[in-house]
Design a protein around this motif. Sequence first.
Motif, PDB file in Angstrom:
ATOM      1  N   LYS A   1     -10.431  -2.567  -5.901  1.00  0.00           N
ATOM      2  CA  LYS A   1      -9.847  -2.022  -7.126  1.00  0.00           C
ATOM      3  C   LYS A   1      -8.550  -1.306  -6.770  1.00  0.00           C
ATOM      4  N   LEU A   2      -7.502  -1.547  -7.540  1.00  0.00           N
ATOM      5  CA  LEU A   2      -6.228  -0.888  -7.264  1.00  0.00           C
ATOM      6  C   LEU A   2      -5.709  -0.266  -8.562  1.00  0.00           C
ATOM      7  N   THR A   3      -5.313   0.995  -8.485  1.00  0.00           N
ATOM      8  CA  THR A   3      -4.750   1.676  -9.654  1.00  0.00           C
ATOM      9  C   THR A   3      -3.288   1.999  -9.378  1.00  0.00           C
ATOM     10  N   LEU A   4      -2.400   1.466 -10.208  1.00  0.00           N
ATOM     11  CA  LEU A   4      -0.992   1.830 -10.076  1.00  0.00           C
ATOM     12  C   LEU A   4      -0.738   3.038 -10.970  1.00  0.00           C
ATOM     13  N   VAL A   5      -0.236   4.109 -10.368  1.00  0.00           N
ATOM     14  CA  VAL A   5       0.075   5.323 -11.131  1.00  0.00           C
ATOM     15  C   VAL A   5       1.587   5.377 -11.342  1.00  0.00           C
TER      16      VAL A   5
ATOM     17  N   THR B   1      12.357   2.925 -13.575  1.00  0.00           N
ATOM     18  CA  THR B   1      11.828   2.624 -12.233  1.00  0.00           C
ATOM     19  C   THR B   1      10.332   2.299 -12.329  1.00  0.00           C
ATOM     20  N   SER B   2       9.617   3.032 -13.171  1.00  0.00           N
ATOM     21  CA  SER B   2       8.181   2.769 -13.323  1.00  0.00           C
ATOM     22  C   SER B   2       7.935   1.390 -13.923  1.00  0.00           C
ATOM     23  N   ARG B   3       8.824   0.983 -14.834  1.00  0.00           N
ATOM     24  CA  ARG B   3       8.654  -0.361 -15.430  1.00  0.00           C
ATOM     25  C   ARG B   3       8.858  -1.436 -14.357  1.00  0.00           C
ATOM     26  N   LEU B   4       9.798  -1.182 -13.442  1.00  0.00           N
ATOM     27  CA  LEU B   4       9.997  -2.131 -12.344  1.00  0.00           C
ATOM     28  C   LEU B   4       8.763  -2.159 -11.431  1.00  0.00           C
ATOM     29  N   TRP B   5       8.178  -0.994 -11.173  1.00  0.00           N
ATOM     30  CA  TRP B   5       6.941  -0.922 -10.379  1.00  0.00           C
ATOM     31  C   TRP B   5       5.851  -1.763 -11.057  1.00  0.00           C
ATOM     32  N   ARG B   6       5.689  -1.594 -12.361  1.00  0.00           N
ATOM     33  CA  ARG B   6       4.608  -2.267 -13.082  1.00  0.00           C
ATOM     34  C   ARG B   6       4.801  -3.785 -13.067  1.00  0.00           C
ATOM     35  N   GLU B   7       6.055  -4.181 -13.335  1.00  0.00           N
ATOM     36  CA  GLU B   7       6.390  -5.610 -13.335  1.00  0.00           C
ATOM     37  C   GLU B   7       6.102  -6.232 -11.967  1.00  0.00           C
ATOM     38  N   THR B   8       6.543  -5.532 -10.917  1.00  0.00           N
ATOM     39  CA  THR B   8       6.403  -6.052  -9.555  1.00  0.00           C
ATOM     40  C   THR B   8       4.936  -6.144  -9.155  1.00  0.00           C
ATOM     41  N   VAL B   9       4.177  -5.108  -9.506  1.00  0.00           N
ATOM     42  CA  VAL B   9       2.756  -5.095  -9.142  1.00  0.00           C
ATOM     43  C   VAL B   9       2.002  -6.161  -9.946  1.00  0.00           C
ATOM     44  N   GLN B  10       2.395  -6.351 -11.214  1.00  0.00           N
ATOM     45  CA  GLN B  10       1.771  -7.411 -12.022  1.00  0.00           C
ATOM     46  C   GLN B  10       1.994  -8.774 -11.368  1.00  0.00           C
ATOM     47  N   ASP B  11       3.224  -9.037 -10.930  1.00  0.00           N
ATOM     48  CA  ASP B  11       3.530 -10.321 -10.265  1.00  0.00           C
ATOM     49  C   ASP B  11       2.701 -10.491  -9.003  1.00  0.00           C
ATOM     50  N   LEU B  12       2.675  -9.416  -8.203  1.00  0.00           N
ATOM     51  CA  LEU B  12       1.973  -9.456  -6.923  1.00  0.00           C
ATOM     52  C   LEU B  12       0.473  -9.653  -7.103  1.00  0.00           C
ATOM     53  N   SER B  13      -0.057  -9.124  -8.193  1.00  0.00           N
ATOM     54  CA  SER B  13      -1.513  -9.169  -8.402  1.00  0.00           C
ATOM     55  C   SER B  13      -2.003 -10.625  -8.533  1.00  0.00           C
ATOM     56  N   LYS B  14      -1.079 -11.540  -8.874  1.00  0.00           N
ATOM     57  CA  LYS B  14      -1.475 -12.965  -8.966  1.00  0.00           C
ATOM     58  C   LYS B  14      -1.933 -13.493  -7.610  1.00  0.00           C
ATOM     59  N   ASN B  15      -1.408 -12.877  -6.531  1.00  0.00           N
ATOM     60  CA  ASN B  15      -1.830 -13.308  -5.182  1.00  0.00           C
ATOM     61  C   ASN B  15      -3.175 -12.708  -4.784  1.00  0.00           C
ATOM     62  N   TYR B  16      -3.669 -11.761  -5.586  1.00  0.00           N
ATOM     63  CA  TYR B  16      -4.926 -11.085  -5.248  1.00  0.00           C
ATOM     64  C   TYR B  16      -5.887 -11.165  -6.438  1.00  0.00           C
ATOM     65  N   PRO B  17      -6.318 -12.387  -6.793  1.00  0.00           N
ATOM     66  CA  PRO B  17      -7.140 -12.533  -8.003  1.00  0.00           C
ATOM     67  C   PRO B  17      -8.447 -11.739  -7.957  1.00  0.00           C
ATOM     68  N   GLU B  18      -8.922 -11.431  -6.744  1.00  0.00           N
ATOM     69  CA  GLU B  18     -10.199 -10.691  -6.656  1.00  0.00           C
ATOM     70  C   GLU B  18     -10.035  -9.203  -6.909  1.00  0.00           C
TER      71      GLU B  18
END
Length: 371
Positions: free
Chosen positions: A183-187, A195-212
Amino acid sequence: MKKKIAVLPGDGIGPEVIKQAKKVLDGVALKFDHEFEYEYALVGADAINKTGSPLPENTIEICRQADAVLFGAIGDPSYDNDPKAKVRPEQGLLQLRKSLGLYANIRPVKLFDSLADRSPLKEERITGTDLIVYRELTGGIYFGEKGRSKEGTSAYDVCEYSVNEIVRVAVMAFDAAMRRRKKLTLVDKANVLETSRLWRETVQDLSKNYPEVEVEYLYVDNAAMQIIQRPNQFDVILTENMFGDIISDEASVITGSIGLLSSASVGDQTSLFEPIHGSYPEAAGKDIANPIATILSVALMLESFELYREANAIRNAVNRSISQGLVTPDLDPISHVTCSKAGDVISLLIEADEPREVNFENMFEGSLPVI
Ligand code: IPM
Ligand code: MG
């Protein structure tokens, strides 16, 4: 194994807790037949007093040439109350993070069962708390452009992040989540900050590589509440520099004392290990500081050398001494031991104990990149 360790005691209680951590490392070296070579270097107010700089060039060099850095604490009240001071002890730590490229600060927060009643929070709320904060450490408002207007009546600190800066720490946090409870929580503060929107966008993209991995997004103000109300809901918390600074101090309260929490800062080169507490100048020289955070930081350091049995021996010894009530005054104002006694006991327990099988279940094994 032979390793070279740069030791930076720094200010306040730094030298005292480092002394105990070294005692424990010496115990580990003896028990497991390793050779640790220590090279001491100046940092912080101590370095300013002796050289004029909070981070002398020679200190950076010693750190670069070492296999790991063991850091005490930084900060001095004479600077805290002087906002006009040109040099500040903290600059030493910030420059060191930048010079060594330490972009990820890893702060595990795990409750010691035998200390659950020392927490200011109700026991039933905190049982099972075992979270780890991945804080970005070399970007954001800490390192953006700063300045004053000509008249000096306004000031600014720029907060900036690039996708690359976000990805490199986020990948580490996702990898840690995969080895833990997934489980990962982005704060962040994506309802207000670009800057936070860029964090969210980037983490959303990256999460596709970690479907579990289950990914959750929390605004920092809400996260600050949740960490106190229900800390055991968290596994890996990923966040930017300033939010990470604040919520990791907040999270440390759960365990009963900030003097228990260790940290690792990792990145491009040598990693650095330090307690998360500050220099606690009121306690300096009194032999009352809690050395456990620094001793557990040594355990993280050994894990980064892949010395898991040794790290486990430290954790076992710490658990045993704590459950026998051998704690410093921050955890028990009435019945306590000194800082040096706590270090003696842990070191002796390591030397006396039979090396055991490693129980990886609750360890941070794999949370750290291997040096
Ligand atoms: C920390 C400290 C530092 C920070 C200070 C000493 C500059 O609070 O390591 O959390 O703000 O990062
Ligand atoms: Mg802090």
